[in-house]
Design a protein around this motif. Structure first.
Motif, PDB file in Angstrom:
ATOM      1  N   VAL A  74       0.835  -1.202   0.000  1.00 56.01           N
ATOM      2  CA  VAL A  74       0.000   0.000   0.000  1.00 56.01           C
ATOM      3  C   VAL A  74       0.870   1.252   0.000  1.00 56.01           C
ATOM      4  O   VAL A  74       0.622   2.211  -0.741  1.00 56.01           O
ATOM      5  CB  VAL A  74      -0.949   0.001   1.210  1.00 56.01           C
ATOM      6  N   ALA A  75       1.921   1.241   0.810  1.00 51.68           N
ATOM      7  CA  ALA A  75       2.811   2.404   0.894  1.00 51.68           C
ATOM      8  C   ALA A  75       3.537   2.650  -0.422  1.00 51.68           C
ATOM      9  O   ALA A  75       3.606   3.783  -0.915  1.00 51.68           O
ATOM     10  CB  ALA A  75       3.812   2.208   2.024  1.00 51.68           C
ATOM     11  N   ARG A  76       4.089   1.584  -1.016  1.00 50.58           N
ATOM     12  CA  ARG A  76       4.848   1.757  -2.256  1.00 50.58           C
ATOM     13  C   ARG A  76       3.930   2.140  -3.419  1.00 50.58           C
ATOM     14  O   ARG A  76       4.322   2.909  -4.296  1.00 50.58           O
ATOM     15  CB  ARG A  76       5.607   0.470  -2.581  1.00 50.58           C
ATOM     16  N   LEU A  77       2.733   1.614  -3.429  1.00 49.43           N
ATOM     17  CA  LEU A  77       1.767   1.993  -4.457  1.00 49.43           C
ATOM     18  C   LEU A  77       1.449   3.482  -4.358  1.00 49.43           C
ATOM     19  O   LEU A  77       1.400   4.194  -5.368  1.00 49.43           O
ATOM     20  CB  LEU A  77       0.490   1.169  -4.306  1.00 49.43           C
ATOM     21  N   THR A  78       1.265   3.959  -3.150  1.00 49.58           N
ATOM     22  CA  THR A  78       0.966   5.376  -2.942  1.00 49.58           C
ATOM     23  C   THR A  78       2.111   6.247  -3.447  1.00 49.58           C
ATOM     24  O   THR A  78       1.885   7.259  -4.136  1.00 49.58           O
ATOM     25  CB  THR A  78       0.713   5.649  -1.453  1.00 49.58           C
ATOM     26  N   GLU A  79       3.334   5.883  -3.139  1.00 48.05           N
ATOM     27  CA  GLU A  79       4.501   6.629  -3.617  1.00 48.05           C
ATOM     28  C   GLU A  79       4.563   6.625  -5.142  1.00 48.05           C
ATOM     29  O   GLU A  79       4.900   7.645  -5.763  1.00 48.05           O
ATOM     30  CB  GLU A  79       5.778   6.022  -3.033  1.00 48.05           C
ATOM     31  N   ARG A 117       0.799  10.282   6.383  1.00 44.30           N
ATOM     32  CA  ARG A 117       0.886  10.581   4.957  1.00 44.30           C
ATOM     33  C   ARG A 117      -0.044   9.666   4.148  1.00 44.30           C
ATOM     34  O   ARG A 117      -0.727  10.113   3.231  1.00 44.30           O
ATOM     35  CB  ARG A 117       2.332  10.416   4.483  1.00 44.30           C
ATOM     36  N   LEU A 118      -0.066   8.376   4.470  1.00 48.37           N
ATOM     37  CA  LEU A 118      -0.985   7.476   3.786  1.00 48.37           C
ATOM     38  C   LEU A 118      -2.430   7.853   4.085  1.00 48.37           C
ATOM     39  O   LEU A 118      -3.289   7.822   3.208  1.00 48.37           O
ATOM     40  CB  LEU A 118      -0.736   6.028   4.217  1.00 48.37           C
ATOM     41  N   ASN A 119      -2.698   8.205   5.322  1.00 44.42           N
ATOM     42  CA  ASN A 119      -4.057   8.581   5.703  1.00 44.42           C
ATOM     43  C   ASN A 119      -4.535   9.793   4.911  1.00 44.42           C
ATOM     44  O   ASN A 119      -5.708   9.871   4.517  1.00 44.42           O
ATOM     45  CB  ASN A 119      -4.119   8.875   7.193  1.00 44.42           C
ATOM     46  N   ALA A 120      -3.628  10.740   4.651  1.00 46.29           N
ATOM     47  CA  ALA A 120      -3.986  11.916   3.863  1.00 46.29           C
ATOM     48  C   ALA A 120      -4.153  11.574   2.390  1.00 46.29           C
ATOM     49  O   ALA A 120      -4.953  12.201   1.683  1.00 46.29           O
ATOM     50  CB  ALA A 120      -2.916  12.997   4.029  1.00 46.29           C
ATOM     51  N   SER A 121      -3.414  10.596   1.910  1.00 44.67           N
ATOM     52  CA  SER A 121      -3.454  10.226   0.492  1.00 44.67           C
ATOM     53  C   SER A 121      -4.622   9.315   0.153  1.00 44.67           C
ATOM     54  O   SER A 121      -4.984   9.176  -1.017  1.00 44.67           O
ATOM     55  CB  SER A 121      -2.146   9.523   0.082  1.00 44.67           C
ATOM     56  N   ILE A 122      -5.200   8.667   1.179  1.00 47.16           N
ATOM     57  CA  ILE A 122      -6.278   7.701   0.967  1.00 47.16           C
ATOM     58  C   ILE A 122      -7.507   8.163   1.742  1.00 47.16           C
ATOM     59  O   ILE A 122      -7.697   7.797   2.908  1.00 47.16           O
ATOM     60  CB  ILE A 122      -5.839   6.285   1.404  1.00 47.16           C
TER      61      ILE A 122
END
Length: 404
Positions: A74-79, A117-122
């Motif tokens: 999930v993290a790498r996909l977001t990046e 950061r993930l929470n803001a992106s998703i």
């Protein structure tokens, strides 16, 4: 303590004027003219609101529907999505077993709770199935073994697994009791999108009356042959209560259909990528867990190997759809950009719908344009630089997703 203020300069994507954007504490505090134009302004990047994608299955090898799903994926996909200008997206899980869906939902929720950061992106999750049509054609690539009628108790269990993060569900209103299920979803704050459907026009209208408000990849996930009229595509196009989501990559829909959708939906049309894990990968033949052997062409078309007429998913980013819409003369560049940024934000009630205005979240991208397409130069997510293209090296640097 003095507040840290970031200043960005660029060419406004809509007006073409040189502007300066000031950012403090994750929000835009001012947007002002940045001096004279001329040759100097041509050296500046374009500047626009970050892209928002309501339907992402995977990207650059990271697949949300391959089990077991990990927080790292999930993290790498977001990046990887930051590299193509996406500052917010809705991870999309498709039809699977009850426990497989629950497991993946728990993983994504854990990733978001463990990283600001993930929470803001998703801002939410998109559940595409399993309450879809069991019919060949409209079912698409979804596994028929797991397709079923809407089940509120099951959905509540999934929502608990997701810690309340499911914000979109794609379903077909052809099932008995679908309207009641839709109303319960809407009452709980979940957007209902009609997709992968064989519903009658009456069932489409009943779904919209119950609160359904979107159409998932309108024109795709449908039977190859339909009655000329009435049918479920015309009905969704004609219903002003429904936002239309389209894949505008140039392969999934002819330009004539995109043109009709623009005219029929007006301000309620938006763009999605519906990207799969092979998006952003090298051309060639690939083996997939959904669809088997597939071929990715240099132009970005993914089809079943040996059957070029049958698409096997979407592999181009939203920027390609923006470029296609303008190149086909369907709309201006600025409107095409907004189809993939402000429109989805408005549909989902996100504050980023305010765009480049004071007080809006500082989800901003800087990019360059050429005959080769759009290249993202920098991506800011809530005012933080999360991606920067390095010209000299011809590659990029991306901020790692932090745990906090």
């Amino acid at each position: 303590m003095t507040k840290r203020i970031e200043r960005l300069e660029g060419i406004h994507y809509r007006t073409g004027e040189r502007i300066a954007i000031e950012i403090s504490e994750g929000r835009i505090t001012a947007v002002t003219p940045a001096g004279a134009g001329g040759e100097m302004s041509q050296e500046l990047p374009w500047i626009a609101p970050g892209l928002v994608d309501l339907q992402v299955n995977g990207w650059t090898g990271f697949d949300l529907n391959t089990l077991p799903l990990s927080v790292e994926t999930v993290a790498r996909l977001t990046e990887a999505l930051w590299q193509v200008g996406v500052t917010a997206y809705y991870p999309t899980l498709i039809t699977n077993s009850d426990e497989a869906i629950a497991s993946s939902l728990r993983t994504i929720a854990s990733a978001c709770s463990g990283s600001a950061r993930l929470n803001a992106s998703i801002p939410g999750l998109h559940l595409e199935g399993p309450f879809i049509s069991p019919q060949d054609g409209s079912r698409g690539a979804h596994d028929q073994r797991f397709v079923k009628a809407p089940d509120w108790a099951l959905f509540e269990r999934w929502q608990d697994a997701a810690a309340g993060r499911i914000k979109i569900i794609t379903l077909s209103p052809e099932w008995d009791g679908a309207a009641d299920f839709i109303a319960r979803c809407v009452d709980s704050g979940v957007k209902v999108s009609i997709g992968h459907t064989s519903a009658t026009p009456e069932q489409i209208r009943d779904a919209a009356a119950a609160g359904a408000s979107l159409s998932t990849h309108l024109g795709n996930g449908a039977h190859p042959m339909l009655p000329r009229h009435p049918n479920y595509l015309w009905e969704q196009l004609a219903d002003d209560r429904l936002w239309g989501c389209v894949i505008a990559d140039g392969f999934h829909l002819p330009s004539s259909v995109l043109k009709v959708a623009l005219r029929a939906k007006g301000a309620k049309l938006l763009m999605v990528s519906d990207a799969v894990a092979l998006g952003g990968m090298a051309p060639g033949e690939h083996e997939t867990h959904i669809g088997g052997r597939v071929t990715l062409t240099p132009e970005g078309r993914l089809h079943l190997t040996g059957e070029p007429k049958l698409l096997a998913g979407s592999v181009l980013p939203l920027t390609a759809g923006i470029q296609h819409m303008q190149a086909e003369g369907l709309c201006s560049f600025a409107e095409a950009w907004e189809l993939a940024s402000l429109r989805p934000s408005a549909c989902m009630g996100l504050p980023t719908a305010d765009g480049l205005t004071a007080g809006a979240p500082a989800d901003v991208v800087l990019f360059s344009r050429s005959d080769d397409g759009i290249r993202i130069e920098r991506t800011y997510q809530h005012g933080e630089l999360v991606y920067e293209y390095t010209h000299s090296a011809g590659d990029y640097t991306a901020s790692a997703v932090e745990s906090s």
